[in-house]
Design a protein around this motif. Structure first.
Motif, PDB file in Angstrom:
ATOM      1  N   ALA A 253     -15.709  -6.163   0.418  1.00  0.00           N
ATOM      2  CA  ALA A 253     -15.639  -5.252  -0.724  1.00  0.00           C
ATOM      3  C   ALA A 253     -16.340  -5.852  -1.922  1.00  0.00           C
ATOM      4  N   SER A 254     -16.878  -4.999  -2.783  1.00  0.00           N
ATOM      5  CA  SER A 254     -17.505  -5.437  -4.025  1.00  0.00           C
ATOM      6  C   SER A 254     -17.165  -4.439  -5.107  1.00  0.00           C
ATOM      7  N   PRO A 255     -17.164  -4.856  -6.374  1.00  0.00           N
ATOM      8  CA  PRO A 255     -16.777  -3.959  -7.458  1.00  0.00           C
ATOM      9  C   PRO A 255     -17.692  -2.733  -7.511  1.00  0.00           C
ATOM     10  N   PRO A 256     -17.146  -1.550  -7.747  1.00  0.00           N
ATOM     11  CA  PRO A 256     -17.963  -0.348  -7.830  1.00  0.00           C
ATOM     12  C   PRO A 256     -18.835  -0.375  -9.079  1.00  0.00           C
ATOM     13  N   PRO A 257     -20.083   0.073  -8.977  1.00  0.00           N
ATOM     14  CA  PRO A 257     -20.958   0.067 -10.160  1.00  0.00           C
ATOM     15  C   PRO A 257     -20.627   1.217 -11.105  1.00  0.00           C
ATOM     16  N   GLY A 258     -20.783   0.969 -12.397  1.00  0.00           N
ATOM     17  CA  GLY A 258     -20.653   2.029 -13.410  1.00  0.00           C
ATOM     18  C   GLY A 258     -19.252   2.604 -13.483  1.00  0.00           C
ATOM     19  N   GLY A 259     -19.105   3.687 -14.258  1.00  0.00           N
ATOM     20  CA  GLY A 259     -17.832   4.378 -14.392  1.00  0.00           C
ATOM     21  C   GLY A 259     -16.917   3.691 -15.387  1.00  0.00           C
ATOM     22  N   ALA A 260     -15.772   4.351 -15.661  1.00  0.00           N
ATOM     23  CA  ALA A 260     -14.787   3.807 -16.602  1.00  0.00           C
ATOM     24  C   ALA A 260     -14.156   2.543 -16.020  1.00  0.00           C
ATOM     25  N   GLU A 261     -13.839   1.608 -16.901  1.00  0.00           N
ATOM     26  CA  GLU A 261     -13.264   0.337 -16.457  1.00  0.00           C
ATOM     27  C   GLU A 261     -11.847   0.549 -15.949  1.00  0.00           C
ATOM     28  N   ASP A 262     -11.585   0.021 -14.757  1.00  0.00           N
ATOM     29  CA  ASP A 262     -10.273   0.141 -14.126  1.00  0.00           C
ATOM     30  C   ASP A 262      -9.408  -1.039 -14.547  1.00  0.00           C
ATOM     31  N   ARG A 263      -8.302  -0.771 -15.212  1.00  0.00           N
ATOM     32  CA  ARG A 263      -7.396  -1.832 -15.655  1.00  0.00           C
ATOM     33  C   ARG A 263      -6.032  -1.730 -15.006  1.00  0.00           C
ATOM     34  N   ALA A 264      -5.865  -0.798 -14.074  1.00  0.00           N
ATOM     35  CA  ALA A 264      -4.574  -0.605 -13.410  1.00  0.00           C
ATOM     36  C   ALA A 264      -4.524  -1.409 -12.121  1.00  0.00           C
ATOM     37  N   ALA A 265      -3.397  -2.072 -11.885  1.00  0.00           N
ATOM     38  CA  ALA A 265      -3.211  -2.829 -10.653  1.00  0.00           C
ATOM     39  C   ALA A 265      -3.061  -1.878  -9.477  1.00  0.00           C
ATOM     40  N   PRO A 266      -3.365  -2.323  -8.272  1.00  0.00           N
ATOM     41  CA  PRO A 266      -3.182  -1.465  -7.095  1.00  0.00           C
ATOM     42  C   PRO A 266      -1.721  -1.067  -6.930  1.00  0.00           C
ATOM     43  N   GLN A 267      -1.522   0.116  -6.367  1.00  0.00           N
ATOM     44  CA  GLN A 267      -0.177   0.612  -6.102  1.00  0.00           C
ATOM     45  C   GLN A 267       0.018   0.737  -4.594  1.00  0.00           C
ATOM     46  N   LEU A 268       1.167   0.277  -4.124  1.00  0.00           N
ATOM     47  CA  LEU A 268       1.509   0.441  -2.712  1.00  0.00           C
ATOM     48  C   LEU A 268       1.978   1.877  -2.487  1.00  0.00           C
ATOM     49  N   VAL A 269       1.294   2.593  -1.620  1.00  0.00           N
ATOM     50  CA  VAL A 269       1.584   4.010  -1.385  1.00  0.00           C
ATOM     51  C   VAL A 269       2.663   4.176  -0.328  1.00  0.00           C
ATOM     52  N   ARG A 270       2.529   3.503   0.802  1.00  0.00           N
ATOM     53  CA  ARG A 270       3.527   3.609   1.865  1.00  0.00           C
ATOM     54  C   ARG A 270       3.352   2.443   2.831  1.00  0.00           C
ATOM     55  N   VAL A 271       4.377   2.271   3.663  1.00  0.00           N
ATOM     56  CA  VAL A 271       4.375   1.225   4.680  1.00  0.00           C
ATOM     57  C   VAL A 271       4.854   1.839   5.978  1.00  0.00           C
ATOM     58  N   THR A 272       4.192   1.494   7.067  1.00  0.00           N
ATOM     59  CA  THR A 272       4.658   1.910   8.393  1.00  0.00           C
ATOM     60  C   THR A 272       4.819   0.664   9.261  1.00  0.00           C
ATOM     61  N   PRO A 273       5.901   0.616  10.023  1.00  0.00           N
ATOM     62  CA  PRO A 273       6.944   1.627  10.200  1.00  0.00           C
ATOM     63  C   PRO A 273       7.836   1.737   8.972  1.00  0.00           C
ATOM     64  N   ASP A 274       8.648   2.783   8.932  1.00  0.00           N
ATOM     65  CA  ASP A 274       9.567   2.975   7.812  1.00  0.00           C
ATOM     66  C   ASP A 274      10.610   1.867   7.800  1.00  0.00           C
ATOM     67  N   THR A 275      11.093   1.545   6.610  1.00  0.00           N
ATOM     68  CA  THR A 275      12.132   0.537   6.511  1.00  0.00           C
ATOM     69  C   THR A 275      13.408   1.032   7.179  1.00  0.00           C
TER      70      THR A 275
ATOM     71  N   ALA B 207       8.791  -5.149   0.651  1.00  0.00           N
ATOM     72  CA  ALA B 207       9.177  -5.612   1.980  1.00  0.00           C
ATOM     73  C   ALA B 207       9.609  -4.428   2.826  1.00  0.00           C
ATOM     74  N   VAL B 208       9.394  -4.531   4.113  1.00  0.00           N
ATOM     75  CA  VAL B 208       9.847  -3.527   5.061  1.00  0.00           C
ATOM     76  C   VAL B 208      10.670  -4.238   6.130  1.00  0.00           C
ATOM     77  N   VAL B 209      11.819  -3.652   6.493  1.00  0.00           N
ATOM     78  CA  VAL B 209      12.718  -4.204   7.504  1.00  0.00           C
ATOM     79  C   VAL B 209      12.818  -3.191   8.642  1.00  0.00           C
ATOM     80  N   PHE B 210      12.603  -3.645   9.851  1.00  0.00           N
ATOM     81  CA  PHE B 210      12.710  -2.749  11.010  1.00  0.00           C
ATOM     82  C   PHE B 210      13.074  -3.592  12.226  1.00  0.00           C
ATOM     83  N   SER B 211      13.399  -2.926  13.324  1.00  0.00           N
ATOM     84  CA  SER B 211      13.806  -3.620  14.533  1.00  0.00           C
ATOM     85  C   SER B 211      13.100  -3.035  15.738  1.00  0.00           C
ATOM     86  N   THR B 212      12.732  -3.901  16.658  1.00  0.00           N
ATOM     87  CA  THR B 212      12.184  -3.445  17.933  1.00  0.00           C
ATOM     88  C   THR B 212      13.304  -3.149  18.921  1.00  0.00           C
TER      89      THR B 212
END
Length: 404
Positions: free
Chosen positions: A20-42, A127-132
Protein backbone atom coordinates in the motif's frame (compact mmCIF):
# COMPACT_ATOMS: atom_id res chain seq x y z
CA UNK A 1 13.46 -7.89 -27.07
CA UNK A 2 10.62 -5.40 -26.95
CA UNK A 3 8.21 -8.01 -25.62
CA UNK A 4 10.72 -8.87 -22.88
CA UNK A 5 10.93 -5.22 -21.78
CA UNK A 6 7.12 -4.96 -21.70
CA UNK A 7 6.89 -8.10 -19.56
CA UNK A 8 9.55 -6.79 -17.17
CA UNK A 9 7.71 -3.46 -16.82
CA UNK A 10 4.47 -5.31 -16.07
CA UNK A 11 6.20 -7.39 -13.40
CA UNK A 12 7.65 -4.28 -11.72
CA UNK A 13 4.21 -2.65 -11.77
CA UNK A 14 2.65 -5.70 -10.17
CA UNK A 15 5.25 -5.74 -7.40
CA UNK A 16 4.67 -2.04 -6.78
CA UNK A 17 0.96 -2.67 -6.32
CA UNK A 18 1.63 -5.40 -3.74
CA UNK A 19 2.30 -2.84 -1.01
CA UNK A 20 0.00 0.00 0.00
CA UNK A 21 1.04 3.61 -0.57
CA UNK A 22 -0.58 6.91 0.41
CA UNK A 23 -3.27 8.07 -2.04
CA UNK A 24 -2.27 11.11 -4.11
CA UNK A 25 -4.13 14.42 -3.75
CA UNK A 26 -7.48 14.97 -2.06
CA UNK A 27 -8.32 16.24 1.44
CA UNK A 28 -5.90 15.24 4.18
CA UNK A 29 -7.09 12.22 6.16
CA UNK A 30 -6.60 12.69 9.91
CA UNK A 31 -8.98 9.99 11.16
CA UNK A 32 -7.63 6.70 12.48
CA UNK A 33 -8.90 3.47 10.90
CA UNK A 34 -12.12 2.05 12.30
CA UNK A 35 -12.75 -1.65 12.85
CA UNK A 36 -15.99 -2.45 11.01
CA UNK A 37 -16.54 -6.10 11.91
CA UNK A 38 -14.82 -9.34 12.84
CA UNK A 39 -15.59 -12.88 11.73
CA UNK A 40 -16.38 -15.22 13.29
CA UNK A 41 -18.74 -13.41 15.65
CA UNK A 42 -17.70 -13.15 19.26
CA UNK A 43 -19.02 -15.97 21.49
CA UNK A 44 -19.68 -18.14 18.42
CA UNK A 45 -19.38 -21.92 18.98
CA UNK A 46 -18.75 -24.86 16.67
CA UNK A 47 -16.71 -22.55 14.44
CA UNK A 48 -15.18 -24.19 11.37
CA UNK A 49 -13.39 -21.20 9.87
CA UNK A 50 -9.71 -21.36 8.97
CA UNK A 51 -9.00 -17.69 9.83
CA UNK A 52 -10.29 -14.86 11.98
CA UNK A 53 -10.83 -11.82 9.72
CA UNK A 54 -10.71 -8.18 10.83
CA UNK A 55 -12.39 -5.69 8.45
CA UNK A 56 -11.57 -1.96 8.50
CA UNK A 57 -13.14 1.10 6.88
CA UNK A 58 -9.95 1.92 4.94
CA UNK A 59 -6.66 0.44 3.80
CA UNK A 60 -4.26 -0.50 6.59
CA UNK A 61 -0.58 0.35 6.27
CA UNK A 62 1.30 -2.91 5.74
CA UNK A 63 4.80 -1.44 5.81
CA UNK A 64 7.30 -1.73 8.58
CA UNK A 65 9.76 -4.15 10.06
CA UNK A 66 10.37 -5.71 13.45
CA UNK A 67 7.89 -4.32 16.00
CA UNK A 68 6.17 -2.29 13.25
CA UNK A 69 5.03 -5.31 11.24
CA UNK A 70 1.27 -5.85 10.98
CA UNK A 71 1.60 -9.26 12.62
CA UNK A 72 2.97 -7.71 15.82
CA UNK A 73 -0.46 -6.19 16.55
CA UNK A 74 -2.29 -9.52 16.88
CA UNK A 75 -2.34 -12.19 19.60
CA UNK A 76 -3.87 -15.65 19.23
CA UNK A 77 -4.56 -17.41 22.53
CA UNK A 78 -3.92 -20.26 23.18
CA UNK A 79 -0.71 -20.05 21.21
CA UNK A 80 1.48 -22.66 19.53
CA UNK A 81 3.97 -20.13 18.17
CA UNK A 82 3.87 -16.90 16.22
CA UNK A 83 0.48 -16.41 14.55
CA UNK A 84 0.17 -16.27 10.76
CA UNK A 85 -1.14 -12.85 9.71
CA UNK A 86 -1.97 -11.92 6.11
CA UNK A 87 -2.76 -8.42 4.86
CA UNK A 88 -5.51 -7.74 2.27
CA UNK A 89 -5.65 -3.95 2.21
CA UNK A 90 -8.74 -3.26 4.39
CA UNK A 91 -8.91 -6.85 5.74
CA UNK A 92 -6.43 -8.72 7.87
CA UNK A 93 -6.67 -12.50 8.36
CA UNK A 94 -5.22 -14.14 11.47
CA UNK A 95 -4.79 -17.81 12.35
CA UNK A 96 -2.58 -19.97 14.61
CA UNK A 97 0.63 -21.27 13.14
CA UNK A 98 -0.77 -24.81 12.96
CA UNK A 99 -4.42 -23.87 12.47
CA UNK A 100 -7.34 -23.85 14.90
CA UNK A 101 -7.61 -27.01 16.99
CA UNK A 102 -10.87 -28.84 17.61
CA UNK A 103 -12.86 -28.26 20.82
CA UNK A 104 -10.79 -25.26 21.83
CA UNK A 105 -11.85 -21.74 22.86
CA UNK A 106 -9.77 -18.98 21.24
CA UNK A 107 -9.23 -15.29 21.85
CA UNK A 108 -7.83 -13.30 18.92
CA UNK A 109 -6.76 -9.84 20.09
CA UNK A 110 -6.06 -6.75 18.01
CA UNK A 111 -3.66 -4.54 19.95
CA UNK A 112 -3.60 -0.72 19.63
CA UNK A 113 -1.17 0.70 17.09
CA UNK A 114 -2.34 -0.17 13.56
CA UNK A 115 -2.28 2.80 11.19
CA UNK A 116 -3.68 3.81 7.81
CA UNK A 117 -1.74 5.07 4.80
CA UNK A 118 -1.57 8.57 6.35
CA UNK A 119 -0.07 7.09 9.56
CA UNK A 120 -3.19 7.81 11.62
CA UNK A 121 -2.87 5.36 14.50
CA UNK A 122 -5.62 3.34 16.19
CA UNK A 123 -5.55 4.09 19.92
CA UNK A 124 -7.88 1.25 20.96
CA UNK A 125 -7.78 -2.47 20.34
CA UNK A 126 -10.42 -5.19 20.06
CA UNK A 127 -10.83 -8.91 20.65
CA UNK A 128 -13.02 -11.75 19.45
CA UNK A 129 -13.73 -14.90 21.50
CA UNK A 130 -15.06 -18.06 19.86
CA UNK A 131 -14.81 -21.83 20.16
CA UNK A 132 -14.28 -24.65 17.72
CA UNK A 133 -16.25 -26.80 20.16
CA UNK A 134 -19.74 -26.63 21.65
CA UNK A 135 -18.88 -24.51 24.72
CA UNK A 136 -16.72 -21.58 25.85
CA UNK A 137 -15.14 -21.71 29.34
CA UNK A 138 -16.08 -18.90 31.68
CA UNK A 139 -12.89 -18.71 33.80
CA UNK A 140 -10.35 -15.90 33.42
CA UNK A 141 -7.24 -14.63 35.16
CA UNK A 142 -7.30 -10.88 35.74
CA UNK A 143 -4.71 -8.68 37.36
CA UNK A 144 -2.27 -5.80 37.18
CA UNK A 145 1.38 -5.82 36.15
CA UNK A 146 3.70 -3.31 37.82
CA UNK A 147 7.16 -1.97 37.12
CA UNK A 148 8.14 -2.78 40.68
CA UNK A 149 11.31 -0.67 40.93
CA UNK A 150 9.54 2.43 39.54
CA UNK A 151 6.32 1.77 41.53
CA UNK A 152 4.08 2.32 38.51
CA UNK A 153 1.94 0.20 36.17
CA UNK A 154 3.83 -1.79 33.53
CA UNK A 155 2.44 -0.69 30.16
CA UNK A 156 2.32 -3.28 27.33
CA UNK A 157 3.82 -6.03 29.46
CA UNK A 158 3.56 -9.45 27.79
CA UNK A 159 1.56 -11.91 29.89
CA UNK A 160 1.53 -15.71 29.63
CA UNK A 161 -0.56 -18.29 31.50
CA UNK A 162 0.88 -21.78 31.02
CA UNK A 163 -0.84 -25.06 31.93
CA UNK A 164 1.04 -28.08 33.34
CA UNK A 165 0.98 -29.63 29.85
CA UNK A 166 2.53 -26.45 28.33
CA UNK A 167 -0.56 -24.93 26.68
CA UNK A 168 0.15 -21.19 26.64
CA UNK A 169 -2.49 -18.45 26.81
CA UNK A 170 -1.49 -14.87 26.00
CA UNK A 171 -2.43 -11.29 26.87
CA UNK A 172 -0.87 -7.83 27.05
CA UNK A 173 -1.31 -5.23 29.78
CA UNK A 174 -3.00 -1.95 28.89
CA UNK A 175 -2.03 1.65 29.63
CA UNK A 176 -2.69 1.19 33.38
CA UNK A 177 -1.11 -2.25 33.65
CA UNK A 178 -4.34 -4.26 33.70
CA UNK A 179 -4.68 -7.55 31.83
CA UNK A 180 -7.15 -10.40 31.31
CA UNK A 181 -6.17 -13.90 30.18
CA UNK A 182 -8.92 -16.21 29.00
CA UNK A 183 -11.35 -17.77 28.64
CA UNK A 184 -9.62 -20.64 30.39
CA UNK A 185 -10.52 -24.12 31.60
CA UNK A 186 -10.36 -24.55 35.37
CA UNK A 187 -6.97 -25.69 36.63
CA UNK A 188 -3.49 -24.58 37.66
CA UNK A 189 -1.52 -22.01 35.67
CA UNK A 190 1.93 -20.50 35.90
CA UNK A 191 1.32 -16.81 35.16
CA UNK A 192 4.30 -14.83 33.93
CA UNK A 193 4.60 -11.17 32.95
CA UNK A 194 7.72 -9.59 31.48
CA UNK A 195 8.88 -6.37 29.87
CA UNK A 196 9.24 -7.42 26.24
CA UNK A 197 12.00 -4.95 25.39
CA UNK A 198 12.68 -6.28 21.89
CA UNK A 199 9.03 -7.19 21.09
CA UNK A 200 9.84 -10.81 20.26
CA UNK A 201 7.22 -12.15 22.71
CA UNK A 202 9.79 -14.29 24.50
CA UNK A 203 11.48 -13.83 27.87
CA UNK A 204 15.12 -13.10 27.11
CA UNK A 205 18.07 -12.90 29.42
CA UNK A 206 18.25 -9.68 31.47
CA UNK A 207 14.58 -8.84 30.81
CA UNK A 208 12.54 -7.96 33.92
CA UNK A 209 9.81 -10.43 34.83
CA UNK A 210 7.66 -11.97 37.56
CA UNK A 211 5.87 -15.31 37.92
CA UNK A 212 3.00 -16.51 40.07
CA UNK A 213 1.18 -19.83 40.43
CA UNK A 214 -2.60 -19.37 40.09
CA UNK A 215 -5.37 -21.93 40.47
CA UNK A 216 -8.78 -21.15 39.00
CA UNK A 217 -11.64 -20.79 39.62
CA UNK A 218 -10.49 -17.82 41.69
CA UNK A 219 -12.10 -14.39 42.03
CA UNK A 220 -9.02 -12.60 43.37
CA UNK A 221 -7.06 -10.45 40.85
CA UNK A 222 -3.34 -11.17 40.74
CA UNK A 223 -0.47 -8.71 41.11
CA UNK A 224 2.71 -9.25 39.10
CA UNK A 225 5.81 -7.31 40.18
CA UNK A 226 8.14 -7.01 37.19
CA UNK A 227 11.80 -6.44 37.99
CA UNK A 228 15.22 -7.68 36.85
CA UNK A 229 16.03 -10.93 38.67
CA UNK A 230 18.86 -13.45 38.89
CA UNK A 231 19.81 -16.45 41.03
CA UNK A 232 22.67 -14.87 42.99
CA UNK A 233 22.78 -13.82 46.67
CA UNK A 234 23.15 -10.22 47.85
CA UNK A 235 26.44 -9.15 49.45
CA UNK A 236 27.65 -5.93 51.06
CA UNK A 237 29.14 -3.68 48.41
CA UNK A 238 30.01 -0.47 50.27
CA UNK A 239 29.71 1.19 53.68
CA UNK A 240 29.89 4.99 53.85
CA UNK A 241 29.53 7.12 57.00
CA UNK A 242 26.77 9.66 56.52
CA UNK A 243 27.73 11.35 59.79
CA UNK A 244 29.16 10.22 63.12
CA UNK A 245 25.92 8.44 64.06
CA UNK A 246 24.79 6.82 60.79
CA UNK A 247 26.07 4.62 57.97
CA UNK A 248 24.86 4.31 54.37
CA UNK A 249 25.05 0.63 53.39
CA UNK A 250 24.78 -0.64 49.80
CA UNK A 251 24.39 -4.23 48.59
CA UNK A 252 25.35 -5.47 45.13
CA UNK A 253 21.74 -6.62 44.50
CA UNK A 254 18.29 -5.50 45.65
CA UNK A 255 17.06 -7.11 48.86
CA UNK A 256 13.78 -8.93 49.31
CA UNK A 257 11.43 -6.31 50.84
CA UNK A 258 9.58 -9.09 52.66
CA UNK A 259 12.71 -9.87 54.69
CA UNK A 260 12.92 -7.38 57.56
CA UNK A 261 16.51 -6.73 58.63
CA UNK A 262 16.59 -6.04 62.36
CA UNK A 263 19.54 -4.25 64.04
CA UNK A 264 20.63 -7.60 65.52
CA UNK A 265 21.41 -8.89 62.01
CA UNK A 266 24.30 -6.37 61.74
CA UNK A 267 27.46 -6.12 63.83
CA UNK A 268 29.85 -3.16 63.78
CA UNK A 269 33.25 -3.37 65.51
CA UNK A 270 36.31 -1.15 65.66
CA UNK A 271 40.02 -2.01 66.03
CA UNK A 272 39.45 -2.88 69.71
CA UNK A 273 36.78 -5.47 68.68
CA UNK A 274 34.23 -3.69 70.86
CA UNK A 275 30.81 -3.66 69.18
CA UNK A 276 29.22 -0.31 68.38
CA UNK A 277 25.49 -0.47 69.25
CA UNK A 278 23.09 -0.33 66.29
CA UNK A 279 19.72 1.23 67.10
CA UNK A 280 17.83 1.14 63.78
CA UNK A 281 17.98 -0.13 60.20
CA UNK A 282 15.90 1.93 57.76
CA UNK A 283 14.88 1.28 54.18
CA UNK A 284 14.67 4.31 51.84
CA UNK A 285 10.89 4.41 52.30
CA UNK A 286 11.18 4.32 56.10
CA UNK A 287 13.86 7.00 56.01
CA UNK A 288 11.62 9.26 53.91
CA UNK A 289 8.70 8.74 56.30
CA UNK A 290 10.84 9.72 59.28
CA UNK A 291 12.04 12.85 57.49
CA UNK A 292 8.47 13.84 56.62
CA UNK A 293 7.34 13.25 60.21
CA UNK A 294 10.19 15.44 61.49
CA UNK A 295 9.26 18.22 59.07
CA UNK A 296 5.62 18.11 60.19
CA UNK A 297 6.66 18.18 63.86
CA UNK A 298 8.90 21.22 63.22
CA UNK A 299 6.09 23.03 61.39
CA UNK A 300 3.59 22.27 64.19
CA UNK A 301 6.07 23.52 66.81
CA UNK A 302 6.53 26.78 64.89
CA UNK A 303 2.74 27.20 64.69
CA UNK A 304 2.41 26.77 68.46
CA UNK A 305 5.11 29.42 69.07
CA UNK A 306 3.37 31.82 66.67
CA UNK A 307 0.04 31.15 68.36
CA UNK A 308 1.41 31.91 71.85
CA UNK A 309 3.12 35.04 70.55
CA UNK A 310 -0.04 36.27 68.83
CA UNK A 311 1.59 36.25 65.39
CA UNK A 312 -0.30 35.17 62.24
CA UNK A 313 -0.17 31.41 61.81
CA UNK A 314 1.75 30.04 58.86
CA UNK A 315 -0.27 27.70 56.65
CA UNK A 316 0.11 24.00 57.33
CA UNK A 317 2.24 22.13 54.77
CA UNK A 318 0.05 20.48 52.17
CA UNK A 319 -0.25 16.72 52.61
CA UNK A 320 0.98 14.56 49.80
CA UNK A 321 -1.95 13.53 47.63
CA UNK A 322 -2.30 9.74 47.82
CA UNK A 323 -2.33 7.85 44.57
CA UNK A 324 -5.46 6.05 43.46
CA UNK A 325 -5.91 2.53 44.81
CA UNK A 326 -4.15 0.04 42.61
CA UNK A 327 -1.90 2.66 41.00
CA UNK A 328 1.11 1.40 42.97
CA UNK A 329 2.19 -2.09 44.08
CA UNK A 330 0.89 -3.36 47.41
CA UNK A 331 4.46 -4.39 48.31
CA UNK A 332 7.21 -1.76 48.74
CA UNK A 333 9.89 -1.91 46.04
CA UNK A 334 13.15 -3.70 46.71
CA UNK A 335 16.19 -1.60 47.44
CA UNK A 336 19.93 -2.22 47.60
CA UNK A 337 20.49 0.65 50.05
CA UNK A 338 19.90 0.91 53.81
CA UNK A 339 20.56 3.54 56.49
CA UNK A 340 21.99 2.24 59.79
CA UNK A 341 21.71 4.44 62.89
CA UNK A 342 24.25 4.02 65.67
CA UNK A 343 24.01 4.24 69.47
CA UNK A 344 27.28 6.15 69.89
CA UNK A 345 29.42 8.30 67.59
CA UNK A 346 32.18 6.87 65.45
CA UNK A 347 35.74 8.01 66.04
CA UNK A 348 37.49 9.91 63.27
CA UNK A 349 40.12 8.26 61.07
CA UNK A 350 39.49 4.78 62.51
CA UNK A 351 39.00 1.46 60.68
CA UNK A 352 35.73 -0.37 61.34
CA UNK A 353 34.20 -3.61 60.07
CA UNK A 354 30.47 -4.09 59.40
CA UNK A 355 29.11 -7.61 59.01
CA UNK A 356 25.61 -8.89 58.24
CA UNK A 357 24.69 -12.40 59.34
CA UNK A 358 21.98 -12.87 56.71
CA UNK A 359 20.55 -10.83 53.82
CA UNK A 360 18.00 -12.29 51.41
CA UNK A 361 18.08 -11.27 47.76
CA UNK A 362 15.14 -11.37 45.33
CA UNK A 363 16.42 -14.77 44.25
CA UNK A 364 15.46 -16.06 47.71
CA UNK A 365 19.07 -16.88 48.57
CA UNK A 366 20.33 -15.78 51.98
CA UNK A 367 24.00 -15.22 52.76
CA UNK A 368 26.37 -13.46 55.16
CA UNK A 369 28.95 -10.87 54.15
CA UNK A 370 31.11 -8.10 55.61
CA UNK A 371 32.89 -4.91 54.56
CA UNK A 372 35.60 -2.78 56.16
CA UNK A 373 35.77 0.99 55.98
CA UNK A 374 37.64 3.88 57.55
CA UNK A 375 36.00 7.00 58.90
CA UNK A 376 37.26 10.30 57.47
CA UNK A 377 39.72 12.52 59.23
CA UNK A 378 38.35 15.58 61.00
CA UNK A 379 38.36 18.71 58.94
CA UNK A 380 41.45 20.83 59.67
CA UNK A 381 40.89 24.22 61.31
CA UNK A 382 40.92 27.19 58.98
CA UNK A 383 44.43 28.53 58.36
CA UNK A 384 45.00 32.21 59.01
CA UNK A 385 46.11 34.21 55.96
CA UNK A 386 49.68 35.29 56.79
CA UNK A 387 49.72 37.68 53.85
CA UNK A 388 47.18 39.90 55.48
CA UNK A 389 48.53 42.50 57.95
CA UNK A 390 46.69 44.04 60.80
CA UNK A 391 45.58 47.49 59.78
CA UNK A 392 47.25 50.17 61.81
CA UNK A 393 45.38 53.29 62.83
CA UNK A 394 46.23 56.29 60.74
CA UNK A 395 48.18 58.77 62.86
CA UNK A 396 46.37 62.02 63.47
CA UNK A 397 48.45 65.21 63.26
CA UNK A 398 48.19 67.36 66.40
CA UNK A 399 46.14 70.48 66.08
CA UNK A 400 48.18 73.69 65.90
CA UNK A 401 48.33 75.62 69.12
CA UNK A 402 46.27 78.75 69.23
CA UNK A 403 47.62 82.04 70.46
CA UNK A 404 45.93 83.61 73.41
Amino acid sequence: MRRGLIALAAMVGALACASASPPPGGAEDRAAPQLVRVTPDTNAVNVRTRVASFYFDETINDRGSGPLEVGSYFLVSPSNGAARVSWHRSRIDVRPREGFRDNTAYTVTLLPGLSDLRNNVMRAGAAVVFSTGATIPTERITGVAFDWAAERPAVRAFVQAVTPDSVTYLAQSDSVGRFTVGPLPAGSYLVRAFADANSNRALDRNEAFDTLRVTIPSLAPVELLIIARDTLPARLLSVTPSDSLSLRVTFDRPLDPGDTLAPAVFRLVGPDSVAVPITAVLTPREETRQQQAAQRATADSARRVDSLAGRPLAPRPAATTPRAAGATPSVPPPSASLLIRLGRPLASSVAYRLSVSRARALSGRTTASERSFTTPRPAPPPVADSTRRTARPTPVAPSPARRP
